[in-house]
Design a protein around this motif. Structure first.
Motif, PDB file in Angstrom:
ATOM      1  N   SER A   1      39.919  20.972  33.588  1.00  0.00           N
ATOM      2  CA  SER A   1      38.772  21.863  33.699  1.00  0.00           C
ATOM      3  C   SER A   1      39.027  22.757  34.907  1.00  0.00           C
ATOM      4  CB  SER A   1      37.464  21.085  33.843  1.00  0.00           C
ATOM      5  OG  SER A   1      37.519  20.198  34.927  1.00  0.00           O
ATOM      6  N   VAL A   2      38.681  24.031  34.751  1.00  0.00           N
ATOM      7  CA  VAL A   2      38.936  25.029  35.788  1.00  0.00           C
ATOM      8  C   VAL A   2      37.666  25.812  36.045  1.00  0.00           C
ATOM      9  CG1 VAL A   2      40.176  27.169  36.326  1.00  0.00           C
ATOM     10  CG2 VAL A   2      41.395  25.271  35.244  1.00  0.00           C
ATOM     11  N   GLU A   3      37.355  25.968  37.312  1.00  0.00           N
ATOM     12  CA  GLU A   3      36.303  26.888  37.733  1.00  0.00           C
ATOM     13  C   GLU A   3      36.965  27.917  38.631  1.00  0.00           C
ATOM     14  OE1 GLU A   3      32.019  27.102  40.050  1.00  0.00           O
ATOM     15  OE2 GLU A   3      32.980  25.162  39.756  1.00  0.00           O
ATOM     16  N   ILE A   4      36.846  29.185  38.254  1.00  0.00           N
ATOM     17  CA  ILE A   4      37.499  30.247  39.014  1.00  0.00           C
ATOM     18  C   ILE A   4      36.543  31.425  39.167  1.00  0.00           C
ATOM     19  CG2 ILE A   4      38.638  31.075  36.905  1.00  0.00           C
ATOM     20  CD1 ILE A   4      40.947  32.074  38.698  1.00  0.00           C
ATOM     21  N   VAL A   5      36.469  31.948  40.394  1.00  0.00           N
ATOM     22  CA  VAL A   5      35.677  33.133  40.701  1.00  0.00           C
ATOM     23  C   VAL A   5      36.647  34.170  41.245  1.00  0.00           C
ATOM     24  CG1 VAL A   5      33.789  34.099  42.083  1.00  0.00           C
ATOM     25  CG2 VAL A   5      33.650  31.727  41.255  1.00  0.00           C
ATOM     26  N   SER A   6      36.673  35.336  40.610  1.00  0.00           N
ATOM     27  CA  SER A   6      37.628  36.369  41.013  1.00  0.00           C
ATOM     28  C   SER A   6      37.059  37.762  40.788  1.00  0.00           C
ATOM     29  CB  SER A   6      38.926  36.216  40.212  1.00  0.00           C
ATOM     30  OG  SER A   6      39.795  37.298  40.468  1.00  0.00           O
ATOM     31  N   GLU A   7      37.402  38.664  41.690  1.00  0.00           N
ATOM     32  CA  GLU A   7      37.050  40.076  41.538  1.00  0.00           C
ATOM     33  C   GLU A   7      37.696  40.647  40.278  1.00  0.00           C
ATOM     34  OE1 GLU A   7      35.103  41.978  43.442  1.00  0.00           O
ATOM     35  OE2 GLU A   7      34.788  40.664  45.152  1.00  0.00           O
ATOM     36  N   VAL A   8      38.829  40.110  39.873  1.00  0.00           N
ATOM     37  CA  VAL A   8      39.554  40.591  38.696  1.00  0.00           C
ATOM     38  C   VAL A   8      38.666  40.516  37.450  1.00  0.00           C
ATOM     39  CG1 VAL A   8      41.559  40.169  37.206  1.00  0.00           C
ATOM     40  CG2 VAL A   8      41.790  39.972  39.688  1.00  0.00           C
ATOM     41  N   PHE A   9      37.743  39.589  37.413  1.00  0.00           N
ATOM     42  CA  PHE A   9      36.887  39.392  36.239  1.00  0.00           C
ATOM     43  C   PHE A   9      35.711  40.365  36.174  1.00  0.00           C
ATOM     44  CE2 PHE A   9      38.455  34.839  36.688  1.00  0.00           C
ATOM     45  CZ  PHE A   9      39.463  35.013  35.761  1.00  0.00           C
TER      46      PHE A   9
END
Length: 91
Positions: A45-53
């Motif tokens: 499971s992955v939680e990712i926060v990015s400006e790219v999104f």
């Protein structure tokens, strides 16, 4: 840490420069279930926060992550639960 988990983290950091990244190896929860790999490191499971999104919808974000992890998803990872968001999504 496992080899596959480390590779997932490396690729996500290189491709998305996340503000937040959490990668969990959930493989042990799936022991005995379909898709379980006795080598481990098959369910994540992955939680990712990015400006790219920013400006991407959920499907576009999923596809971007899948491209970054394509060979792992094809050869090694059976399941990936993903929560991908832009900073403003987290209020």
């Amino acid at each position: 840490m496992g080899v596959v988990k480390d590779e997932i983290e490396l690729r996500l950091r290189e491709n998305f420069h996340p503000l937040k990244l959490v990668v969990n190896d959930d493989s042990e929860k799936h022991r005995g279930h379909s898709g379980h790999d006795p080598r481990g490191e098959s369910h994540f499971s992955v939680e990712i926060v990015s400006e790219v999104f920013r400006g991407m919808n959920r499907v576009m974000r999923q596809r971007a992550v899948n491209r970054a992890l394509a060979d792992l998803l094809e050869e090694r990872v059976h399941a990936l639960a993903l929560k991908a968001s832009a900073p403003e999504d987290n209020g």
